[in-house]
Scaffold this motif. Structure first.
Motif, mmCIF file in Angstrom:
data_model
loop_
_atom_site.group_PDB
_atom_site.id
_atom_site.type_symbol
_atom_site.label_atom_id
_atom_site.label_comp_id
_atom_site.label_asym_id
_atom_site.label_seq_id
_atom_site.Cartn_x
_atom_site.Cartn_y
_atom_site.Cartn_z
ATOM 1 N N ALA A 154 0.755 -1.076 0.024
ATOM 2 C CA ALA A 154 -0.047 -0.024 -0.165
ATOM 3 C C ALA A 154 0.842 1.196 -0.079
ATOM 4 N N LEU A 155 0.661 2.103 -1.098
ATOM 5 C CA LEU A 155 1.194 3.258 -0.804
ATOM 6 C C LEU A 155 0.427 4.399 -0.423
ATOM 7 N N THR A 156 0.746 5.115 0.464
ATOM 8 C CA THR A 156 -0.195 6.051 1.213
ATOM 9 C C THR A 156 0.433 7.404 0.937
ATOM 10 N N PHE A 157 -0.444 8.169 0.841
ATOM 11 C CA PHE A 157 0.018 9.832 0.539
ATOM 12 C C PHE A 157 -0.653 10.789 1.733
ATOM 13 N N ASP A 158 0.304 11.521 2.474
ATOM 14 C CA ASP A 158 -0.053 12.473 3.410
ATOM 15 C C ASP A 158 -0.202 13.928 2.757
ATOM 16 N N ASP A 159 -1.113 14.822 3.553
ATOM 17 C CA ASP A 159 -1.214 16.097 3.438
ATOM 18 C C ASP A 159 -1.742 16.842 2.326
ATOM 19 N N GLY A 160 -2.161 16.039 1.346
ATOM 20 C CA GLY A 160 -2.841 16.806 0.319
ATOM 21 C C GLY A 160 -4.457 17.187 0.425
ATOM 22 N N TRP B 34 9.969 14.135 2.519
ATOM 23 C CA TRP B 34 10.071 15.402 2.832
ATOM 24 C C TRP B 34 11.338 16.285 3.055
ATOM 25 N N LYS B 35 12.283 15.365 3.428
ATOM 26 C CA LYS B 35 13.516 15.950 3.378
ATOM 27 C C LYS B 35 14.315 16.337 2.026
ATOM 28 N N ALA C 299 1.767 16.890 -0.912
ATOM 29 C CA ALA C 299 1.803 18.014 -0.690
ATOM 30 C C ALA C 299 2.503 18.542 0.558
ATOM 31 N N GLY C 300 2.367 19.805 0.770
ATOM 32 C CA GLY C 300 3.131 20.588 1.874
ATOM 33 C C GLY C 300 4.525 20.997 1.661
#
Length: 250
Positions: A51-57, A177-178, A204-205
């Motif tokens: 499972a690929l998950t994506f945060d902050d969008g 994020w880095k 995002a972010g």
């Protein structure tokens, strides 16, 4: 001479003798919460599912590019969306839903301090859930705490409000994020991929152009190796230890 030999031998023995692995507090907490069947770091499966998950969008640039890449490989993902961003870009959520992706809760405001107050967290979850349901017609059943931080109060508040809590597999924290470079982000995922892994990325972010490129590398490599990218809920439905049921009615 004999004395020196004995000292040298003892030094080598101490250097290479097995050392008991310390038990960290977060390991104890993980074991405790996993037993509830409502908090997940990965799925117990031998099938080549990930499972690929994506945060902050959502984000009008990077989320769209990620969706395009996933469509190319018929991959499905789980997007932990921030309510304020979803409110700005509802068409992206509609597209995600139409294309079979899973939309999950990542609070409405994405303020870390909101998680420390159970009443505020409850309100954040509800406001975002209502928004997601208005846009897509379906309420989310998964929640990821901000930055993956959790304690007993956060877990209990989430569960009491009808959510599964989803973190990520410890060796699948891409730290995209880095911005270490697209190839390094992809390598973090592909180096020790295992069936049942849950991978964390961000759509995002900030500047997520490296993440977009990394997703393309990841998808190409995974599918060559026989893996299938699925939503978190589908992944968990293949778990040998837990078979989740929906806690909220869509």
């Amino acid at each position: 001479m004999m004395k020196k030999t004995i000292i040298a031998f003892c030094s080598l023995f101490i250097l290479y003798m097995p050392v008991a692995k310390p038990t960290h507090a977060n390991e104890i907490k993980r074991w405790k919460y996993e037993k509830t069947g409502l908090v997940f770091w990965e799925a117990d499966t031998k099938e080549k599912l990930i499972a690929l998950t994506f945060d902050d969008g959502p984000d009008p640039l990077y989320t769209i590019q990620i969706l395009d890449a996933m469509k190319k490989y018929n991959a499905k993902g789980t997007f932990f969306v921030i309510g304020k961003e979803a409110e700005r870009f509802p068409e992206i959520l509609k597209r995600q839903a139409i294309e079979g992706h899973e939309i999950a809760n990542h609070t409405y405001r994405h303020k870390f301090r909101d998680m420390k107050n159970p009443n505020v967290l409850k309100a954040e979850l509800r406001k975002n859930s209502d928004l997601i349901k208005r846009i897509t017609g379906k309420a989310p059943t998964l929640f990821r705490p901000i930055a993956g931080y959790y304690d007993e109060q956060i877990i209990e508040t989430s569960i009491d409000n009808g959510y599964y809590v989803v973190l990520w597999t410890w060796h699948q924290d891409t730290r995209d994020w880095k911005k270490p470079g697209a190839k390094r982000i992809a390598r973090n995922v592909l180096y020790d991929t295992k069936p049942g892994d849950i991978v964390i990325l961000h759509d995002a972010g900030g500047d997520r152009s490296q993440t977009v490129k990394a997703v393309e590398y990841i998808l190409e490599s995974l599918y060559k190796r026989g893996y299938k990218c699925v939503t978190v809920s589908e992944l968990l439905s293949h778990s040998n230890s837990v078979v989740p049921v929906l806690l909220l009615n869509p």
